[in-house]
Design an enzyme around this catalytic site. Structure first.
Site, PDB file in Angstrom:
ATOM      1  N   HIS A   1      33.527   8.715   4.812  1.00 22.81           N
ATOM      2  CA  HIS A   1      32.903  10.045   4.932  1.00 22.81           C
ATOM      3  C   HIS A   1      33.055  10.789   3.608  1.00 22.81           C
ATOM      4  O   HIS A   1      34.141  10.778   3.028  1.00 22.81           O
ATOM      5  CB  HIS A   1      33.585  10.831   6.046  1.00 22.81           C
ATOM      6  CG  HIS A   1      33.114  12.259   6.158  1.00 22.81           C
ATOM      7  ND1 HIS A   1      31.912  12.596   6.743  1.00 22.81           N
ATOM      8  CD2 HIS A   1      33.667  13.422   5.736  1.00 22.81           C
ATOM      9  CE1 HIS A   1      31.759  13.917   6.691  1.00 22.81           C
ATOM     10  NE2 HIS A   1      32.816  14.441   6.082  1.00 22.81           N
TER      11      HIS A   1
ATOM     12  N   GLY B   1       0.802  -1.220   0.000  1.00 19.69           N
ATOM     13  CA  GLY B   1       0.000   0.000   0.000  1.00 19.69           C
ATOM     14  C   GLY B   1       0.830   1.264   0.000  1.00 19.69           C
ATOM     15  O   GLY B   1       0.590   2.179  -0.796  1.00 19.69           O
TER      16      GLY B   1
END
Length: 468
Positions: free
Chosen positions: A445, A190
């Protein structure tokens, strides 16, 4: 029929393994079984690949990606890029989606042929504990694997007609973007369709009888998704069950148990999927069943020694990758290898809406139930502190659930691309990692993956880009 043996001209053939159903569980068992030297017959009435490839995982994710592109086109100005959004070419979307499916389907057909699996196209029926009838022939096997999958379910008194009241199967081939849609069911199917159709420009209302969207997820994840959906303009009504649906002059009206009414152009019924098991000879052969599901033990064995079952046909998680794992487990067991039962809590779960919801392990509520409220520690790490998430302009959170002074037993993530982070989360849960052990690993990073590392740094008592 192709590959493997010519059973049409050799009625005395007895296969090591006869598989009824060529979806995720069935074809995984066929490929692994053949790899291990088993003589395998795979019977499929439609196309190898089953629901996942043709009517489930792959096509829905293609629609969601098309929706993501539409959103990026609309919102490009915030990144300093000038674009104009001219609308959705639904025929073009379907062409793209079907090309993805077609390429994967051809590859899978090639794999089945290369492993010398005997592939039989036709509607099979279990005829005994060691045989399946198909195309007027009886295919004998030392072992039978039932893998007939599932189909979309409805509710009592609600008829899916394929016109204004549709299932996910119909939604995947709809020749237009509906102006408005009511989606009955706020689970994975859904919310994924709600997300895609909203991106395509539809007005969406989700009706969910439980208290939250994606109700099997950690409550925190549900609330984060609800907040994100509100910001996107996706409407939802929670905590009240469906009563009836009826046609209006130009659409559908849905009435809930409390008398509330909603109207839209179409109603998508997304209340889950039920097993395909009726009329296939299972009961006659004495296979133990419950509400249409075939019952199995932790090694996927039924009550009949020569019959196993896997995938959506059995009452385990309805996920393609679970089907793969169950099929492989059966093939390896039959080939004499040592197998370990599947820890279903350790299976990664992803809902690919925008934003994505990903998790592995158990919820905080479940952990408290098992270990006691005073023995459970939960930590939330906001993606607001993550550089790559800032660059992507996505919001969300990573929540860790830990047994006090022990392992991390739940990882729950909400945010764009979180489905790509669940791989490491799976290792953390399944290897029973301590927060300090994950904290000492260096995460690249700037990446979103770094947020998982930062969350464990914080849980280990040494937060970096997070407040104490």
């Amino acid at each position: 029929m192709h590959g493997g043996r010519d059973v049409a001209n050799d009625a005395s053939t007895v296969f090591d393994l006869v598989i009824l159903g060529g979806g995720s569980g069935g074809y995984a068992a066929a490929l692994r079984g053949a790899q291990l030297g088993l003589d395998v017959a795979l019977i499929e009435k439609d196309k190898v690949g089953g629901t996942c490839l043709h009517r489930g995982c792959i096509p829905t994710k293609a629609l969601l990606h098309a929706g993501e592109i539409a959103d990026q086109a609309r919102e490009a100005a915030q990144f300093g890029v000038k674009t104009s959004f001219e609308g959705i070419d639904i025929a073009g979307v379907h062409k793209y989606k079907d090309e993805v499916i077609s390429g994967l389907y051809k590859g899978l057909q090639g794999l089945v042929a290369s492993r010398k699996v005997t592939y039989i196209e036709g509607e099979g029926r279990l005829s005994s504990a060691t045989s399946v009838d198909v195309n007027g022939q009886r295919i004998q096997g030392r072992h039978i694997l039932l893998a007939t999958g599932s189909v979309p379910k409805s509710l009592p008194g609600l008829e899916i007609d394929g016109n204004r009241i549709i299932s996910s199967d119909h939604a995947l081939v709809l020749d237009r973007v509906p102006k408005s849609a009511i989606i009955l069911g706020g689970g994975v199917i859904g919310v994924e369709f709600a997300s895609a159709w909203k991106s395509f420009g539809a007005d969406i209302t989700i009706i969910e009888g439980m208290k939250h969207l994606v109700p099997v997820e950690d409550e925190n994840s549900s609330k984060l998704l609800e907040r994100a959906f509100r910001k996107r303009g996706i409407k939802f009504n929670l905590g009240t069950f469906f009563q009836k649906a009826e046609y209006t002059q130009d659409g559908v009206k849905v009435t809930l148990a409390d008398g509330k009414e909603f109207e839209a152009e179409v109603l998508l019924v997304a209340v889950g999927r039920g097993p395909v098991s009726q009329g296939l000879g299972y009961e006659e052969a004495g296979v133990a069943m419950d509400r249409g599901y075939v019952l199995v033990d932790e090694y996927m064995r039924t009550n009949i020694p020569t019959i196993s079952a896997v995938g959506d046909l059995v009452p385990t998680l309805q996920l393609a990758h679970v089907g793969f794992a169950e099929g492989i487990l059966v093939a390896e067991r039959l080939a004499g290898l040592k197998v370990v039962p599947i820890d279903y809590d350790g299976v990664p779960r992803v809902t690919y809406c925008h934003p994505e919801v990903a998790s592995v392990g158990i919820t905080e509520a479940k952990a408290k139930e098992i270990y006691g409220a005073d023995k459970v520690v939960a930590l939330k790490y906001s993606l607001a502190g993550n550089g790559k998430s800032k660059i992507l302009k996505t919001a969300g959170e990573i929540k860790l659930v830990q047994v006090k002074d022990g392992a991390v037993v739940g990882v729950h993530m909400v945010g764009d691309r979180m489905g790509e982070q669940v791989g490491e989360a799976q290792l953390i849960y399944n290897w029973e990692a301590l927060p300090a052990e994950v904290a000492q690993l260096i995460h690249a990073h700037p990446t979103q993956n770094e947020a998982l590392g930062e969350a464990h740094l914080a849980l280990a008592g040494k937060p970096l880009h997070a407040h104490d």
